[in-house]
Design a protein around this motif. Structure first.
Motif, PDB file in Angstrom:
ATOM      1  N   GLN A  10       0.852  -1.204   0.000  1.00 51.37           N
ATOM      2  CA  GLN A  10       0.000   0.000   0.000  1.00 51.37           C
ATOM      3  C   GLN A  10       0.883   1.248   0.000  1.00 51.37           C
ATOM      4  OE1 GLN A  10      -2.320   0.822   3.532  1.00 51.37           O
ATOM      5  NE2 GLN A  10      -4.127   1.222   2.256  1.00 51.37           N
ATOM      6  N   CYS A  11       0.439   2.248  -0.756  1.00 54.22           N
ATOM      7  CA  CYS A  11       1.168   3.517  -0.817  1.00 54.22           C
ATOM      8  C   CYS A  11       0.837   4.338   0.414  1.00 54.22           C
ATOM      9  CB  CYS A  11       0.785   4.296  -2.090  1.00 54.22           C
ATOM     10  SG  CYS A  11       1.619   5.911  -2.208  1.00 54.22           S
ATOM     11  N   PRO A  12       1.847   4.813   1.157  1.00 51.47           N
ATOM     12  CA  PRO A  12       1.561   5.586   2.365  1.00 51.47           C
ATOM     13  C   PRO A  12       0.960   6.964   2.078  1.00 51.47           C
ATOM     14  CG  PRO A  12       3.910   5.550   1.924  1.00 51.47           C
ATOM     15  CD  PRO A  12       3.293   4.634   0.921  1.00 51.47           C
ATOM     16  N   LYS A  13       1.033   7.435   0.797  1.00 55.50           N
ATOM     17  CA  LYS A  13       0.509   8.764   0.466  1.00 55.50           C
ATOM     18  C   LYS A  13      -0.910   8.681  -0.076  1.00 55.50           C
ATOM     19  CE  LYS A  13       5.022  10.873  -0.474  1.00 55.50           C
ATOM     20  NZ  LYS A  13       5.858  11.585  -1.483  1.00 55.50           N
ATOM     21  N   CYS A  14      -1.050   7.940  -1.139  1.00 55.70           N
ATOM     22  CA  CYS A  14      -2.379   7.867  -1.761  1.00 55.70           C
ATOM     23  C   CYS A  14      -3.194   6.671  -1.314  1.00 55.70           C
ATOM     24  CB  CYS A  14      -2.233   7.879  -3.293  1.00 55.70           C
ATOM     25  SG  CYS A  14      -1.324   6.446  -3.927  1.00 55.70           S
ATOM     26  N   HIS A  15      -2.556   5.806  -0.522  1.00 56.11           N
ATOM     27  CA  HIS A  15      -3.238   4.632   0.052  1.00 56.11           C
ATOM     28  C   HIS A  15      -3.796   3.693  -1.005  1.00 56.11           C
ATOM     29  CE1 HIS A  15      -2.873   6.500   3.989  1.00 56.11           C
ATOM     30  NE2 HIS A  15      -3.422   7.621   3.486  1.00 56.11           N
ATOM     31  N   GLU A  26       2.701   3.598  -8.592  1.00 52.48           N
ATOM     32  CA  GLU A  26       2.683   4.043  -9.981  1.00 52.48           C
ATOM     33  C   GLU A  26       2.247   5.505 -10.107  1.00 52.48           C
ATOM     34  OE1 GLU A  26       1.487  -0.325 -11.861  1.00 52.48           O
ATOM     35  OE2 GLU A  26       0.067   1.340 -11.934  1.00 52.48           O
ATOM     36  N   GLY A  27       1.528   6.032  -9.115  1.00 53.26           N
ATOM     37  CA  GLY A  27       1.025   7.399  -9.212  1.00 53.26           C
ATOM     38  C   GLY A  27       1.991   8.431  -8.660  1.00 53.26           C
ATOM     39  N   CYS A  28       2.508   8.162  -7.432  1.00 58.75           N
ATOM     40  CA  CYS A  28       3.368   9.160  -6.770  1.00 58.75           C
ATOM     41  C   CYS A  28       4.786   8.677  -6.578  1.00 58.75           C
ATOM     42  CB  CYS A  28       2.763   9.573  -5.441  1.00 58.75           C
ATOM     43  SG  CYS A  28       2.509   8.182  -4.312  1.00 58.75           S
ATOM     44  N   SER A  29       5.113   7.533  -7.092  1.00 59.39           N
ATOM     45  CA  SER A  29       6.462   6.952  -7.032  1.00 59.39           C
ATOM     46  C   SER A  29       6.968   6.763  -5.607  1.00 59.39           C
ATOM     47  CB  SER A  29       7.460   7.828  -7.822  1.00 59.39           C
ATOM     48  OG  SER A  29       7.078   7.910  -9.180  1.00 59.39           O
ATOM     49  N   ALA A  30       6.073   6.732  -4.647  1.00 57.66           N
ATOM     50  CA  ALA A  30       6.491   6.496  -3.250  1.00 57.66           C
ATOM     51  C   ALA A  30       6.712   4.995  -3.026  1.00 57.66           C
ATOM     52  CB  ALA A  30       5.427   7.022  -2.296  1.00 57.66           C
ATOM     53  N   MET A  31       7.617   4.713  -2.069  1.00 56.84           N
ATOM     54  CA  MET A  31       7.892   3.313  -1.765  1.00 56.84           C
ATOM     55  C   MET A  31       6.691   2.716  -1.010  1.00 56.84           C
ATOM     56  SD  MET A  31      11.124   1.606   0.225  1.00 56.84           S
ATOM     57  CE  MET A  31      12.243   2.039  -1.094  1.00 56.84           C
ATOM     58  N   LEU A  32       6.291   1.582  -1.488  1.00 62.18           N
ATOM     59  CA  LEU A  32       5.114   0.930  -0.893  1.00 62.18           C
ATOM     60  C   LEU A  32       5.469   0.231   0.428  1.00 62.18           C
ATOM     61  CD1 LEU A  32       3.593  -0.624  -4.152  1.00 62.18           C
ATOM     62  CD2 LEU A  32       3.086   1.593  -3.107  1.00 62.18           C
TER      63      LEU A  32
END
Length: 374
Positions: A10-15, A26-32
């Motif tokens: 799960q993405c910690p930013k966009c969840h 894929e949306g914000c390139s944050a580490m899952l």
């Protein structure tokens, strides 16, 4: 069984959630980050599942109950077969005894043939042979019945053996559930069948079951008697322990012996003087003890003396008085004034008597008298 946890990335930013093998969003390139996903709640068993389980349990119980009913029916059949077998054996024994007697009669007829007429001999031997043939037919029929029963019992033994082959002997507590009862019923029937087979083959006495029943009854009676004695002993012992202790009676102190006084002795001697002066035999006897051995002779002597003399005076003195716990002893000196009743001068006589006195009936009495020299 414990299920393995279900994880998602799960993405910690966009969840937004991604498969477990994805590393970046894929949306914000944050580490899952891995996040555990709750497993879907188990759906309660539907009516079909519950009904299926209930049907299986009912079928299992039905099979056990059916087996028990089969064994009960087999037991009833076995009881009927047992009674029938013993009836056949008893009848066969009686027929064989009759056959032995008939054969003996036939042999006697053969020996008496010379002394009998031909027609009489033929008639009697024919009758005897007919009776023997009839008994032989009955015996053969009974032997065939017993043979068929033996075959049936052998087949039943094999059947029971097969049924018990895959079964384990139940433990003590398991013997009381339906499986244990089923096993015990099978084992009992198998044992009875084997005993019946031994009875048919002559290895066991026909009275085996009756003897065993009598032994069981005797043991039961003996056990009941022993238990009754034990219970009685326990009850008696318990009741004796509960009884309050009774204090031992204290010995009653003996009353002190009455001490004989000189006044009592003088009262006795006064009565003796009065009895002699008045010639009162009753008063005279009342002052002697019942244990005085020479009372009869002394009574005759005093009566004879009263016939010859009249007392003009009687005086006494007491000497050497000794008081004991059981009476007293003293020397009594009598001075007698006598007047002969027929003729003669008056006489004066002195007597010295050693007397023993004892209390008797509440009064002092003379126990013995010994005359002493003056």
């Amino acid at each position: 069984m414990t299920e393995s946890p279900n994880f998602r990335m799960q993405c910690p930013k966009c969840h937004k959630e991604f498969p477990f093998d994805t590393t970046y969003c894929e949306g914000c390139s944050a580490m899952l980050e891995p996040v555990e996903v709750a497993a879907p709640a188990e759906q309660p068993a539907g009516p079909a599942t519950e009904a299926k389980k209930a049907a299986e349990e009912k079928a299992s119980r039905a099979i056990s109950a059916e087996n028990m009913e089969d064994i009960k029916i087999d037991t009833l059949k076995a009881d009927i077969e047992n009674k029938f077998l013993f009836t056949v054996l008893l009848e066969l024994e009686q027929f064989r005894a009759r056959l032995s007697k008939k054969e003996k009669v036939f042999a006697d007829l053969q020996e008496k043939q010379a002394g009998m007429g031909y027609e009489e001999f033929v008639r009697q031997t024919g009758k005897s042979e007919a009776e023997i043939d009839d008994l032989m037919k009955k015996i053969t029929k009974l032997e065939m019945i017993i043979e068929n029963l033996e075959t049936t019992i052998v087949r039943d033994i094999a059947w029971f053996g097969e049924r018990m082959q895959g079964m384990k002997e139940p433990a003590f507590l398991e013997r009381f559930d339906h499986r244990g009862r089923y096993y015990r019923m099978l084992a009992t029937e198998l044992k009875v069948k084997r005993i019946l087979l031994d009875i048919i083959r002559g290895k066991v006495s026909r009275s085996y079951f009756r003897t065993r029943r009598l032994i069981r009854m005797s043991l039961l009676i003996a056990f009941s008697v022993v238990m009754s004695l034990i219970v009685s002993w326990v009850v008696i012992t318990y009741s004796q322990k509960r009884q309050p202790e009774v204090a031992a009676p204290q010995p009653v102190p003996a009353a002190p012996a009455a001490v004989v006084s000189e006044q009592e002795i003088r009262s006795l001697l006064d009565d003796m003087r009065t009895a002699n002066m008045k010639k009162d035999l009753r008063l005279w006897e009342s002052r002697y003890s019942q244990g005085y051995l020479e009372l009869k002779g002394k009574r005759e002597s005093i009566q004879e003396q009263w016939k010859k003399y009249d007392y003009t005076s009687l005086a006494y003195t007491i000497e050497d008085l000794r008081v004991r716990s059981d009476g007293a002893e003293a020397v009594i000196v009598w001075k007698l004034g006598l007047q002969p009743r027929k003729s003669g001068a008056p006489l004066t006589v002195t007597q010295k008597l050693r007397c023993q006195f004892v209390p008797e009936g509440g009064r002092l009495k003379i126990a013995s008298v010994i005359k002493e020299d003056r």
